[in-house]
Structures are given as C-alpha cells and as structure tokens.
Design a protein around this motif. Structure first.
Motif, PDB file in Angstrom:
ATOM      1  N   SER A  40       6.360   1.598   1.245  1.00 16.80           N
ATOM      2  CA  SER A  40       6.034   2.448   2.391  1.00 16.80           C
ATOM      3  C   SER A  40       4.867   3.373   2.047  1.00 16.80           C
ATOM      4  O   SER A  40       4.802   3.943   0.959  1.00 16.80           O
ATOM      5  CB  SER A  40       7.259   3.275   2.776  1.00 16.80           C
ATOM      6  OG  SER A  40       6.898   4.275   3.690  1.00 16.80           O
ATOM      7  N   HIS A  41       3.963   3.527   2.993  1.00 18.94           N
ATOM      8  CA  HIS A  41       2.787   4.390   2.786  1.00 18.94           C
ATOM      9  C   HIS A  41       3.201   5.851   2.613  1.00 18.94           C
ATOM     10  O   HIS A  41       2.641   6.561   1.773  1.00 18.94           O
ATOM     11  CB  HIS A  41       1.818   4.238   3.957  1.00 18.94           C
ATOM     12  CG  HIS A  41       0.637   5.161   3.872  1.00 18.94           C
ATOM     13  ND1 HIS A  41      -0.351   4.996   2.915  1.00 18.94           N
ATOM     14  CD2 HIS A  41       0.305   6.258   4.592  1.00 18.94           C
ATOM     15  CE1 HIS A  41      -1.247   5.966   3.052  1.00 18.94           C
ATOM     16  NE2 HIS A  41      -0.876   6.735   4.074  1.00 18.94           N
ATOM     17  N   ASN A  42       4.175   6.296   3.416  1.00 20.00           N
ATOM     18  CA  ASN A  42       4.622   7.692   3.322  1.00 20.00           C
ATOM     19  C   ASN A  42       5.247   7.977   1.959  1.00 20.00           C
ATOM     20  O   ASN A  42       4.997   9.028   1.367  1.00 20.00           O
ATOM     21  CB  ASN A  42       5.632   8.004   4.427  1.00 20.00           C
ATOM     22  CG  ASN A  42       5.001   7.963   5.801  1.00 20.00           C
ATOM     23  OD1 ASN A  42       3.794   8.118   5.930  1.00 20.00           O
ATOM     24  ND2 ASN A  42       5.805   7.728   6.819  1.00 20.00           N
ATOM     25  N   VAL A  43       6.056   7.053   1.479  1.00 19.22           N
ATOM     26  CA  VAL A  43       6.701   7.236   0.174  1.00 19.22           C
ATOM     27  C   VAL A  43       5.647   7.246  -0.928  1.00 19.22           C
ATOM     28  O   VAL A  43       5.718   8.055  -1.863  1.00 19.22           O
ATOM     29  CB  VAL A  43       7.759   6.140  -0.068  1.00 19.22           C
ATOM     30  CG1 VAL A  43       8.299   6.192  -1.481  1.00 19.22           C
ATOM     31  CG2 VAL A  43       8.891   6.260   0.933  1.00 19.22           C
ATOM     32  N   GLN A  44       4.647   6.379  -0.809  1.00 19.32           N
ATOM     33  CA  GLN A  44       3.591   6.339  -1.818  1.00 19.32           C
ATOM     34  C   GLN A  44       2.794   7.643  -1.851  1.00 19.32           C
ATOM     35  O   GLN A  44       2.414   8.117  -2.927  1.00 19.32           O
ATOM     36  CB  GLN A  44       2.652   5.162  -1.565  1.00 19.32           C
ATOM     37  CG  GLN A  44       3.253   3.836  -1.938  1.00 19.32           C
ATOM     38  CD  GLN A  44       2.298   2.685  -1.686  1.00 19.32           C
ATOM     39  OE1 GLN A  44       1.215   2.867  -1.136  1.00 19.32           O
ATOM     40  NE2 GLN A  44       2.695   1.498  -2.104  1.00 19.32           N
ATOM     41  N   SER A  45       2.545   8.231  -0.700  1.00 14.95           N
ATOM     42  CA  SER A  45       1.796   9.500  -0.693  1.00 14.95           C
ATOM     43  C   SER A  45       2.627  10.619  -1.325  1.00 14.95           C
ATOM     44  O   SER A  45       2.086  11.442  -2.072  1.00 14.95           O
ATOM     45  CB  SER A  45       1.374   9.870   0.724  1.00 14.95           C
ATOM     46  OG  SER A  45       2.503  10.168   1.516  1.00 14.95           O
ATOM     47  N   ILE A  46       3.928  10.636  -1.054  1.00 10.86           N
ATOM     48  CA  ILE A  46       4.798  11.657  -1.667  1.00 10.86           C
ATOM     49  C   ILE A  46       4.881  11.439  -3.169  1.00 10.86           C
ATOM     50  O   ILE A  46       4.813  12.397  -3.953  1.00 10.86           O
ATOM     51  CB  ILE A  46       6.195  11.622  -1.021  1.00 10.86           C
ATOM     52  CG1 ILE A  46       6.106  12.115   0.424  1.00 10.86           C
ATOM     53  CG2 ILE A  46       7.188  12.462  -1.817  1.00 10.86           C
ATOM     54  CD1 ILE A  46       7.364  11.918   1.225  1.00 10.86           C
TER      55      ILE A  46
END
Length: 169
Positions: free
Chosen positions: A86-92
């Motif tokens: 997931s893109h959101n998880v990767q940014s976090i």
C-alpha cells in the motif's frame, strides 16, 4: 508556553545523554577489541595493522548488530506483505525509518500516555493499532506493561482478572 519549552529542553537533554552514552559505549568496545588484538608487542608495523583490522571489524559488527536489533526491523517483520504494498503504508514506513536512524529517539511515558489519551477508545482496541502501541511501548518508551495496563483499564473498562483460589489439600 513555558511548559512546552521545558518539555522540549528535557527531550533535548535526554537525546544528548543517549548520544553521549552510545558514543562512550562504542569507544569502550573499540578500545577493548584493539587491546585484545595485541597479544604480544613484537613488530610495530604488524601490530598497527592488527589494530586497524580490529577497528574495521568492530565498525562492521556495530553496523550489523544495530540494524538487526532495531525496533523498526521488528515492526517490518510483523506487517503482512499485502499491507506493505500500500502506498499509504509505504509513506508512513518511510517516515518511521527516518526516526529509526536517529539513535537518540526517546519518548517519556508521560508524553506517550498524553498522545494516547487523544485517541478514541475504540481505536485503542483496534488490533492493528494495539500492535503498534505495544511495539512503541516496549521498544521506544520502555514502559512496563503493568503501568500501561493500569492507565488503559479505567479508560477502556477492562475487567479485573479474577485470581483463582488456592488448591485445596
């Protein structure tokens, strides 16, 4: 305003203290390895090369041991592979990895509990968030489980554990 300043100053003192302790520990370990590499002093050039080799070995060992014992690597191992895409998880995770590289990250239990008090009760009970809270509590804040449960119990309304009666003889 003064409280915020004092809180920031206290965090800076703790960070500096951690950094100094880590540096002193690395120096001690490096000096010990160098001393142990010199069994007998015979040839100056050979002994200097042994000292340099011991120092290089200690640097690589420190980096490898540091990478393997971080809380971030444990967090990554616990996250399912499907979530990692997931893109959101990767940014976090990118933001967390920057925090991981700071050697002196330390959060006090009072600050940790103040942040948690801003989270809704049903969010505290979420399995995903509770795992993250446990990792932070154990590895970063280093708060005892009993203290955390004592704070959580009145907030969430966890039932008291009933102690079993002693065995009849």
């Amino acid at each position: 305003m003064r409280d915020k300043f004092n809180e920031t100053a206290e965090e800076a003192v703790l960070c500096l203290q951690d950094t100094l302790e880590n540096t002193a520990k690395k120096r001690w370990e490096n000096s010990t390895r160098k001393f142990q590499s010199l069994e007998y002093v015979t040839d100056f050039h050979r002994d200097i090369s042994l000292l340099r080799a011991a120092a290089n070995k200690s640097d690589s060992r420190d980096e490898n041991s540091q990478k393997s014992t971080t809380w971030f690597s444990e967090l990554l191992s616990r996250i399912p592979k499907a979530m990692l895409e997931s893109h959101n998880v990767q940014s976090i995770l990118g933001k967390l990895s920057r925090l991981c590289h700071k050697q002196s990250l330390r959060v006090g239990p009072s600050h940790f509990l103040k942040v948690l008090s801003g989270i809704r009760t049903w969010e505290l009970c979420s399995p995903d968030l509770s795992v993250a809270i446990e990792i932070v509590r154990e590895h970063i804040v280093q708060m005892s489980k009993e203290d955390y449960e004592a704070w959580l119990q009145p907030r969430v309304g966890l039932p008291q554990r009933v102690r079993s009666a002693p065995a009849v003889r």
